[in-house]
Design an enzyme around this catalytic site. Structure first.
Site, PDB file in Angstrom:
ATOM      1  N   PRO A  42       0.840  -1.197   0.000  1.00 35.32           N
ATOM      2  CA  PRO A  42       0.000   0.000   0.000  1.00 35.32           C
ATOM      3  C   PRO A  42       0.873   1.244   0.000  1.00 35.32           C
ATOM      4  CG  PRO A  42       0.019  -1.012   2.170  1.00 35.32           C
ATOM      5  CD  PRO A  42       0.757  -1.950   1.259  1.00 35.32           C
ATOM      6  N   LYS A  43       0.428   2.274  -0.683  1.00 32.00           N
ATOM      7  CA  LYS A  43       1.163   3.549  -0.669  1.00 32.00           C
ATOM      8  C   LYS A  43       0.674   4.340   0.549  1.00 32.00           C
ATOM      9  CE  LYS A  43       2.679   7.332  -3.617  1.00 32.00           C
ATOM     10  NZ  LYS A  43       2.502   8.384  -2.595  1.00 32.00           N
ATOM     11  N   VAL A  44       1.358   4.131   1.648  1.00 26.10           N
ATOM     12  CA  VAL A  44       0.964   4.750   2.913  1.00 26.10           C
ATOM     13  C   VAL A  44       1.137   6.263   2.809  1.00 26.10           C
ATOM     14  CG1 VAL A  44       1.396   4.820   5.390  1.00 26.10           C
ATOM     15  CG2 VAL A  44       1.608   2.651   4.140  1.00 26.10           C
TER      16      VAL A  44
END
Length: 556
Positions: A121-123
């Site tokens: 995930p692209k936090v």
């Protein structure tokens, strides 16, 4: 740098959809200067005080809009608002940043030229470098310009989620990751960004010890010069206390797998805010070859924004079936989910005036229930405040039952309403169909269509004989609709709750009610009772009900 990268990411959509404003050079100079100065003020507050005066998404899109304007008017060499210098602490390994793909096809093309791929995930937070020496955390540095950053060591050591001591292969290591605001069951699709990254950045840059530090987590997404395989890296990070990385890193071999996980993470509860996914190859160059803007082994596929900034092109007014004037803003087209949005309803004239919206303003729009575009806020007002004059409010619920040039809008709105599924349910007959019928047969009043013959309908210009025959059958079916539906078609202002409680099944019964008797019906107060009595006894309404009686409509 994360803020700057966000702006760059938006440019592909801004340049692709936006059209250059029709401004004179003088107005362009003025508008560019005003927005540039505002962004500079936001940057100063953000970088010097750790305060975000504007939503992250709004900032990114307005900054992209400023770049677009400069591109349009040849002002790209002008000085733009910039983040402060990278800082004084040099990163042992540079931050490369992440390039973005616009869609599935672009990601497929990228994946064809890379191997050993993993998705994360692209936090959505703030990037940091952690340096461990002999098992001790000795340095924590903000991303800065990718080469140098600010010293955040003291603040980072206060974050419980970051191990102060590590062993094994991490004892002498450099880690890159994202400081993020910890969340419980955050559903990105429903909750959006929550301004999470600005909150984290503010906590890290303020001079005082922020209580928010107790709510910050760490997601390690890169271990330069770490173990050879991704599995080894993930297992070592988990043993050291960085357990999120292994839990949220999955091997993928196709763009379909990426798409499936991307959708799952968008719609499922997560422990952090995200703004997309990252696909990376486990095969990375040596850390001494990492340079800002040169991370060719990693790519991001962002989520479509839940809200977009659009320029107002014009303001128009529409008269509805009850005579109420609605204000509509025509927008520069923007893409929201699977919809191309070009118009948004601003509500009444009074609400439009309170919002103070003029052509040239920048507004934030999103999709409400059932995909209906809605205005969220005005994010930037242009300097030219020329607004159209709304029409005089001479229309009421008792006007325009009969056709006339000045009544055209309200008359057509009444026709569109009565054919809807909740009223007479005349399927497939919308605005265009009514206009064609009215133009061909010159309706005298709202119910003139009931008198059209089968032959007339089958010879209507623009309608096939088969469509005309189908309409004739539908009109006859409408004639047999229940009395309460015909009250809706007529526009009698009875609330639905009152309509259900009303036992009257004939027009004469309604006419026998005075305001006091109307007040005995659930959902009807003093003012509503007065309006009902006025409506039902109005000469125009009674002329129409007499005509419906002649047509054999039940209840009249």
């Amino acid at each position: 740098m994360w803020r700057g990268l966000g702006v760059v990411m938006l440019l592909w959509s801004s340049y692709g959809l936006a059209i250059c404003p029709a401004w004179s050079p003088a107005q362009a100079e003025q508008e560019i200067a005003r927005l540039s100065a505002q962004i500079a003020r936001w940057d100063k507050a953000y970088w010097q005080q750790g305060v975000s005066d504007v939503n992250d998404d709004v900032y990114d899109q307005l900054a992209a809009r400023l770049k677009q304007w400069r591109h349009c008017f040849g002002d790209e060499q002008a000085t733009e608002a910039q983040m402060p210098a990278g800082g004084s602490i040099r990163h042992p390994v540079s931050h490369t940043g992440v390039s973005k793909v616009a869609n599935k096809a672009a990601l497929r093309q990228w994946m064809r030229s890379h191997q050993d791929l993993w998705i994360q995930p692209k936090v959505d937070g703030v990037a940091v470098t952690l340096v461990y020496r002999q098992g001790q955390l000795v340095q924590a540095t903000s991303r800065g310009d990718g080469l140098k950053g600010e010293d955040w060591t003291a603040k980072v050591k206060r974050i419980a989620a970051i191990p102060a001591r590590v062993t094994g292969p991490l004892a002498n290591s450099v880690l890159q990751g994202e400081l993020f605001l910890r969340r419980d069951n955050h559903v990105q699709h429903q909750m959006g960004g929550m301004n999470a990254r600005a909150k984290v950045a503010g906590a890290m840059m303020r001079q005082d010890d922020s209580a928010l530090l107790d709510h910050i987590g760490i997601f390690i997404w890169a271990w330069p010069d770490g173990p050879a395989t991704m599995d080894e890296r993930l297992q070592a990070l988990t043993r050291a206390g960085f357990d999120l990385t292994e839990s949220w890193t999955h091997k993928v071999s196709s763009v379909e797998e990426v798409e499936k996980l991307r959708h799952r993470w968008l719609t499922s509860p997560l422990p952090f805010v995200t703004d997309g996914v990252v696909v990376r190859s486990a095969q990375e160059p040596a850390g001494n070859r990492w340079l800002p803007g040169d991370g060719s082994w990693v790519i991001a596929w962002k989520y479509a924004p839940v809200a977009r900034i659009a320029e107002v092109r014009s303001i128009t007014f529409a008269v509805g079936r009850t005579g109420r004037i609605a204000v509509v803003a025509t927008l520069e087209p923007v893409q929201l989910d699977d919809k191309r949005v070009q118009r948004v309803n601003l509500g009444s004239v009074g609400r439009w005036q309170a919002l103070d919206i003029a052509p040239g303003d920048q507004v934030q729009v999103s999709l409400a229930g059932q995909g209906i575009p809605r205005l969220d806020s005005v994010v930037w007002r242009g300097s030219n405040r020329q607004k159209p004059v709304p029409p005089a409010s001479r229309f009421t619920p008792l006007t325009c039952f009969y056709a006339s040039p000045e009544c055209h809008e309200q008359f057509m709105a009444r026709l569109a309403w009565l054919s809807s599924s909740q009223v007479l349910n005349i399927e497939g007959l919308g605005d265009a169909g009514w206009k064609a019928l009215h133009q061909a047969h010159h309706f005298e009043h709202l119910f003139s269509w009931l008198a059209l013959t089968q032959e007339q309908l089958q010879h209507t210009p623009g309608l096939s004989a088969q469509r005309g025959l189908r309409l004739w059958h539908q009109f006859n079916q409408a004639r047999r609709q229940p009395f309460t539906r015909w009250l809706e078609a007529l526009g009698v202002p009875v609330p639905r709750v009152a309509m259900r409680a009303l036992g009257d099944r004939h027009w004469q019964q309604l006419q026998s009610r005075d305001p006091l008797r109307w007040q005995q019906v659930p959902g009807i107060g003093v003012e509503k009772a007065r309006r009902l009595a006025e409506f039902i006894h109005h000469p125009t309404v009674n002329a129409l009900t007499s005509w419906l009686n002649e047509q054999g409509v039940p209840g009249f």
